[in-house]
Motif scaffolding. Structure first.
Motif, PDB file in Angstrom:
ATOM      1  N   PRO A  24     -16.524   2.755  21.483  1.00 51.57           N
ATOM      2  CA  PRO A  24     -17.136   1.946  22.548  1.00 51.57           C
ATOM      3  C   PRO A  24     -16.818   2.505  23.929  1.00 51.57           C
ATOM      4  N   GLY A  25     -17.863   2.574  24.769  1.00 48.40           N
ATOM      5  CA  GLY A  25     -17.672   3.086  26.123  1.00 48.40           C
ATOM      6  C   GLY A  25     -17.643   4.591  26.233  1.00 48.40           C
ATOM      7  N   GLU A  26     -17.969   5.302  25.162  1.00 46.16           N
ATOM      8  CA  GLU A  26     -17.950   6.763  25.185  1.00 46.16           C
ATOM      9  C   GLU A  26     -19.342   7.341  24.950  1.00 46.16           C
ATOM     10  N   VAL A  27     -19.504   8.612  25.361  1.00 48.55           N
ATOM     11  CA  VAL A  27     -20.779   9.316  25.224  1.00 48.55           C
ATOM     12  C   VAL A  27     -20.526  10.665  24.569  1.00 48.55           C
ATOM     13  N   LEU A  28     -21.284  10.961  23.522  1.00 52.72           N
ATOM     14  CA  LEU A  28     -21.229  12.268  22.870  1.00 52.72           C
ATOM     15  C   LEU A  28     -22.323  13.138  23.474  1.00 52.72           C
TER      16      LEU A  28
END
Length: 349
Positions: A24-28
């Motif tokens: 949650p709250g992350e971007v790949l």
């Protein structure tokens, strides 16, 4: 996947990195291009202490591949430039609009990568020298699809630091005078930041005379191979002196060349234990020495601004990219950067 790994002794390009899914709250992000900055080399030579093994790189751009829960400002397929500021957005410094001062952004690095079952550290909360990387949502800034990713990659460090130091930290005013010591990737962005700010006189200093043409292209009005000639151009001294090399004797020169009410801005990174000296008596005419972290930038705001300035033709990005290299040629790219053969070399995946 491929990536550049430093194990504390040697640097190698590997092809067996793995990365976890976004939390949650992350971007790949699938990294398309990453600029090679001297900070990456400083990890390798020990100037910047960092835990190992580590996946290097911190100046990149790419395409969003997946997002974790709660991320709404970007979606898969969006083009993004990456910042190194994993700021929390909730502390007193973030609330004041100072994300570069967020203590949580400077804490222990994460370890989203693994290789052979062993976790690897992430450099500068970014690790752009990998085919994919994970960043906090605040670090992924949407950019127009029309902006070449090889150029957009440079915004996330060199441009934010150099241009930001001029506009955000020094607040250079229209008609003022600027000295830039060192015309590498950071110095060139200081020069064009000063041009954008409306500085009247911009003196670039670099020991390599071959850098004069590009320095003038970015906005320098004068070019010298030694700071000894600065007072021939500006007898009273300069309003703003930016040291972009990281050598203590050049910091002293920057301070000594200030006019009344002038300020020296330190952007170069010497060894962590380095000490610089100056005459205390010289400071009593309202002079200042300013540290500057990451251009005192607010990436979600500033990257969008710089993208607009690029589209208007006022900010040069394509011209910063001296050469592109496949990631497998990292050793050559590092050697070119170390010897000052390029303004910025860019690794491409």
């Amino acid at each position: 996947m491929r990536g550049v790994v430093f194990d504390g002794t040697r640097t190698e390009v590997v092809d067996d990195l793995e990365i976890r899914d976004p939390a949650p709250g992350e971007v790949l992000v699938a990294v398309a291009a990453a600029g090679l900055c001297h900070s990456d080399l400083s990890v390798i030579d020990g100037t910047i202490p960092f835990p190992v093994p580590v996946v290097l790189g911190h100046e990149g751009a790419g395409i969003v591949e997946a997002v974790g829960a709660g991320v709404t400002h970007v979606k898969p397929g969006d083009h993004v430039a990456l910042s190194t500021l994993a700021s929390c957005g909730a502390c007193a410094q973030c609330d004041r609009g100072r994300p570069t001062m967020c203590r949580k952004a400077i804490g222990m690095p994460g370890r989203p990568f693994s290789r052979g079952g062993r976790q690897l550290f992430q450099f500068a909360s970014n690790s752009a020298f990998a085919e994919r990387t994970l960043v906090r949502a605040v670090q992924a800034v949407k950019i127009p699809d029309s902006l070449p990713l090889t150029s957009a990659a440079l915004i996330g460090c060199g441009v934010l630091t150099g241009v930001g130091a001029v506009l955000n930290r020094a607040k250079v005013g229209h008609g003022e005078t600027v000295l830039v010591i060192g015309t590498g990737g950071i110095g060139l962005n200081v020069i064009q930041g000063a041009r954008i700010a409306g500085a009247l006189t911009i003196v670039a200093v670099d020991a390599n005379p071959a850098k004069e043409t590009v320095a003038r292209q970015f906005g320098a009005t004068h070019f010298l191979t030694s700071a000894d000639g600065v007072r021939d151009i500006l007898p009273a001294g300069v309003d703003h002196a930016f040291e972009c090399v990281g050598r203590t004797e050049l910091i002293r020169q920057a301070v000594d060349l200030l006019d009344r009410h002038g300020q020296a801005i330190l952007l170069g990174v010497p060894a962590a234990t380095a000490e610089a000296s100056f005459l205390v008596s010289s400071m009593y005419l309202d002079k200042s020495i300013l540290g500057c972290r990451y251009g005192s930038s607010r990436p979600q705001r500033d990257i969008a601004l710089y993208a607009d300035l690029y589209r208007e033709g006022r900010l040069l990005l394509d011209e910063l990219v001296t050469e592109t290299y496949p990631v497998e040629d990292f050793a050559k790219a590092a050697d070119d950067a170390h010897h000052g053969r390029v303004a910025r070399g860019v690794l491409v995946f």
